[in-house]
Scaffold this motif. Structure first.
Motif, mmCIF file in Angstrom:
data_model
loop_
_atom_site.group_PDB
_atom_site.id
_atom_site.type_symbol
_atom_site.label_atom_id
_atom_site.label_comp_id
_atom_site.label_asym_id
_atom_site.label_seq_id
_atom_site.Cartn_x
_atom_site.Cartn_y
_atom_site.Cartn_z
ATOM 1 N N LYS A 105 101.869 -4.702 -32.992
ATOM 2 C CA LYS A 105 102.488 -4.223 -34.247
ATOM 3 C C LYS A 105 103.078 -2.832 -34.131
ATOM 4 O O LYS A 105 104.059 -2.504 -34.806
ATOM 5 N N THR A 161 88.833 -3.410 -37.685
ATOM 6 C CA THR A 161 87.905 -2.371 -37.215
ATOM 7 C C THR A 161 87.391 -1.521 -38.373
ATOM 8 O O THR A 161 86.181 -1.322 -38.513
ATOM 9 N N TYR A 188 87.485 -5.555 -31.399
ATOM 10 C CA TYR A 188 88.363 -5.459 -32.567
ATOM 11 C C TYR A 188 89.276 -4.243 -32.481
ATOM 12 O O TYR A 188 90.405 -4.268 -32.957
HETATM 13 N N1 LIG Z 1 92.611 -3.139 -34.007
HETATM 14 C C1 LIG Z 1 93.105 -4.158 -34.878
HETATM 15 C C2 LIG Z 1 93.222 -5.428 -34.113
HETATM 16 C C3 LIG Z 1 94.047 -6.413 -34.815
HETATM 17 O O1 LIG Z 1 95.198 -6.209 -35.151
HETATM 18 C C4 LIG Z 1 92.138 -4.366 -36.034
HETATM 19 O O2 LIG Z 1 91.042 -3.826 -35.979
HETATM 20 O O3 LIG Z 1 92.528 -5.028 -36.990
#
Ligand SMILES: N[C@@H](CC=O)C(=O)O
Ligand SMILES: NC(=O)C1=CN([C@@H]2O[C@H](COP(=O)(O)OP(=O)(O)OC[C@H]3O[C@@H](n4cnc5c(N)ncnc54)[C@H](OP(=O)(O)O)[C@@H]3O)[C@@H](O)[C@H]2O)C=CC1
Length: 430
Positions: A105, A161, A188
Motif C-alpha cells: 500500500k 497491528t 502482522y
Molecule cells: N502491518 C499491516 C499489515 C497489513 O496490511 C497491518 O498491521 O495491518
C-alpha cells in the motif's frame, strides 16, 4: 495443461503464505483456471536466513534480474515492502510486459498513478487487492460491486497491528511495547513497525480507499495522520469508564466535491459496530447513496488471509489470459485530487484530559472557557481530590476542531493547569 510461471519478490510472512495456499489449494485453482501455477523464482535479501518454508536449491535468488529478465515468467508478485526497490522492480516488470500483483500500500499510495500508467501502456494487469485490509475483498467490492453508488463515507479499522495492540492494552492491561512485540511475532507488523504505530499504514490504505470510493486522485501528504503512541493506560481507563473503546480509525467522507481524510485514535461507543472488532481483525464500513450502510469484516493481516487476496488477483489475471484486451483494473489514479478539508474545518466530538492542581474554582473556570468559545460539554470527570496534580476530563458535543484547539490553548495557560495531557476525537452513532 498450460503452466503459468510466477516470480515472487519477497518470501517473508505474505510470500510464504502465498506458497502455502498455492500448495494447499492448487488442484482447485487448476480446475478453476485451466492452468497450473508454478513459483519458479523467489527474490530475498538473504538466502541463508532461517525460514518456516525451505525451498529447493535454485529457487531462491538475491538477483532481481533472474526474475525480471526471465521471459518465461509472466506474473511478478511483489511482496517485499518498502518503496524505492519495490518501485524499481515493479516498473521494470511492467515494462517487460509481465502482469504484476502487489500487497504494497505504501508503494501504491505514493506511486500508484505512475505505475498504473506504465501497466496501461504495456497492456498488462496491475492488481492490488491485498493492499487494503488483507483478506477482505474491499477494493473489488468498491470498484465493481458498488459502482452504482456515490460513496459518501468510508470508515474503518484497517491496521491489524494497532488494533491488536489496543485490544491487548484495553482488555488485558498489556504494556504497549509487549503488545507490539507480540504483533511482530505474529507477522502482522510492517518490517518497520513505526509505519503501523504512527498511522502511516492506515493512511496509505485510506488514500487508496478514497481514490477508489470517491473517485479522486491521491495526494498522500494531505491525509491527516496520528498514531497510537499517545494512548496511555490512564486514557484507556477513562474510555472504559465513559462507555467507549479506543480504535485507530481511518475516516473518509465526501460531500460537494470536498473530501475529509483522517487517521487517528478514536473513542467509539461500546455499542458501535466497530467496537467489537478486536485483535488483528479489520472492518470497513461503507455508505453509498443507493445501497445504504455496509460493513466488511475479516482478517486484515497475517500470512494466509493476505495470501488469499494475492492469489485471488493471480487467478483473475489467469481468467483473462488469452484475451486480447484484459480489463483495466485501475484505481482512479488518473483523476486530479479533490479538495481535502483542513482539520480545523472538521466537526466531531472530543475527549480532553487536563492535569490540574486541585484548587477551588478550577473546574468552573475551565468549563466557562469552553462555553465562551461555543464548545458545549456532555461529560466531566475529576479524579484524585487533594493531590498536587489530578486528571480532569471533558467530553464535548460535536463541534469544529478550530474552536476546540483555541479553547485548549487558552486553558493550557491557566496557572492551575499543569498539562494538556491528551485530546482524542470521539465518533458517536448519532
Ligand atoms: N502491518 C499491516 C499489515 C497489513 O496490511 C497491518 O498491521 O495491518
Ligand atoms: N504482513 C501482513 O500481514 C501484510 C503485509 N502486507 C504487505 O505485503 C508486503 C510484504 O509484507 P511481509 O510479508 O509482512 O514482509 P516481510 O518483512 O515479512 O518479508 C519481506 C520479504 O521481502 C524480502 N525483501 C525485502 N527487501 C528486499 C530487497 N530489497 N531485495 C530482496 N528481497 C527483499 C525479505 O527478504 P529476507 O527474507 O531475506 O529478509 C523478505 O523475504 C509489504 O508491502 C506489506 O505492507 C499487506 C497486507 C498484510
Amino acid at each position: 495443461m498450460e503452466r503459468i510461471k510466477i516470480g515472487l519478490l519477497g518470501f517473508g510472512t505474505v510470500g510464504q503464505g502465498v506458497w502455502k495456499v498455492l500448495g494447499k489449494n492448487h488442484t482447485v485453482f487448476e480446475k478453476q483456471a485451466g492452468f497450473t501455477f508454478e513459483i519458479s523464482k523467489v527474490l530475498v535479501n538473504d538466502i541463508d536466513k532461517e525460514r518456516e518454508i525451505r525451498l529447493d536449491e535454485g529457487i531462491l535468488t538475491v538477483d532481481p534480474e533472474e526474475i525480471l529478465e526471465d521471459d518465461s515468467i509472466h506474473i511478478v508478485v511483489e511482496l517485499m515492502g518498502g518503496t524505492d526497490g519495490a518501485k524499481k522492480y515493479v516498473e521494470k516488470a511492467l515494462e517487460k510486459k509481465k502482469h504484476v500483483v502487489t500487497a504494497n500500500k505504501a508503494l501504491l499510495a505514493l506511486y500508484g498513478k505512475e505505475l498504473t500508467a506504465i501497466a496501461l501502456k504495456n497492456g498488462v494487469q496491475f492488481r492490488y487487492e491485498a493492499s487494503v485490509a488483507g483478506g477482505i475483498p474491499i477494493l473489488h467490492s468498491i470498484r465493481e460491486s458498488l459502482t452504482a453508488n456515490r460513496i459518501q463515507r468510508i470508515m474503518g479499522i484497517v491496521n491489524g497491528t494497532t488494533n491488536y495492540i489496543l485490544t491487548k492494552m484495553s482488555r488485558e492491561g498489556v504494556r504497549f511495547e509487549d503488545a507490539l512485540e507480540e504483533a511482530q511475532q505474529k507477522g502482522y507488523a510492517e518490517a518497520d513497525p513505526t509505519a503501523d504505530v504512527d498511522g502511516y499504514d492506515a493512511a496509505h490504505k485510506l488514500a487508496l480507499l478514497a481514490a477508489l470510493g470517491f473517485k479522486s486522485g491521491i495526494d498522500f501528504q494531505q491525509v491527516y495522520r496520528e498514531g497510537i503512541r499517545k494512548m496511555t493506560p490512564t486514557d484507556i481507563e477513562f474510555a472504559e469508564e465513559l462507555g467507549f473503546v479506543v480504535k485507530l480509525l481511518a475516516i473518509g467522507m465526501e460531500e460537494d466535491g470536498k473530501m475529509e481524510l483522517r487517521v487517528h485514535p478514536t473513542f467509539i461507543e461500546k455499542e458501535h459496530p466497530l467496537a467489537a472488532v478486536n485483535d488483528a481483525f479489520n472492518a470497513v464500513f461503507v455508505e453509498g447513496n443507493a445501497v445504504g450502510e455496509l460493513m466488511f469484516y475479516g482478517k486484515g493481516a497475517g500470512d494466509l488471509p493476505t495470501a488469499s487476496a494475492v492469489i485471488g488477483d493471480i487467478l483473475s489475471i489467469a481468467s483473462h489470459w488469452n484475451h486480447s484486451s484484459p480489463p483495466s483494473y485501475q484505481l482512479d489514479f488518473s483523476e486530479t485530487c479533490k479538495t481535502i478539508k483542513s482539520m480545523d474545518e472538521t466537526q466531531t466530538a472530543y475527549y480532553i484530559r487536563f492535569m490540574v492542581k486541585d484548587s477551588p474554582g478550577v473546574l468552573g473556570r475551565i468549563a466557562s472557557t469552553f462555553g465562551e468559545n461555543g464548545v458545549s460539554l456532555s461529560s466531566v470527570i475529576q479524579k484524585g481530590v487533594g493531590e498536587t496534580s489530578v486528571p480532569l476530563v471533558f467530553i464535548t458535543h460535536k463541534t469544529k476542531e478550530e474552536a476546540v484547539k483555541k479553547t485548549i490553548q487558552q486553558i493550557g495557560e491557566f496557572d492551575a493547569v499543569t498539562e494538556v495531557a491528551n485530546l482524542i476525537r470521539v465518533e458517536t452513532l448519532s
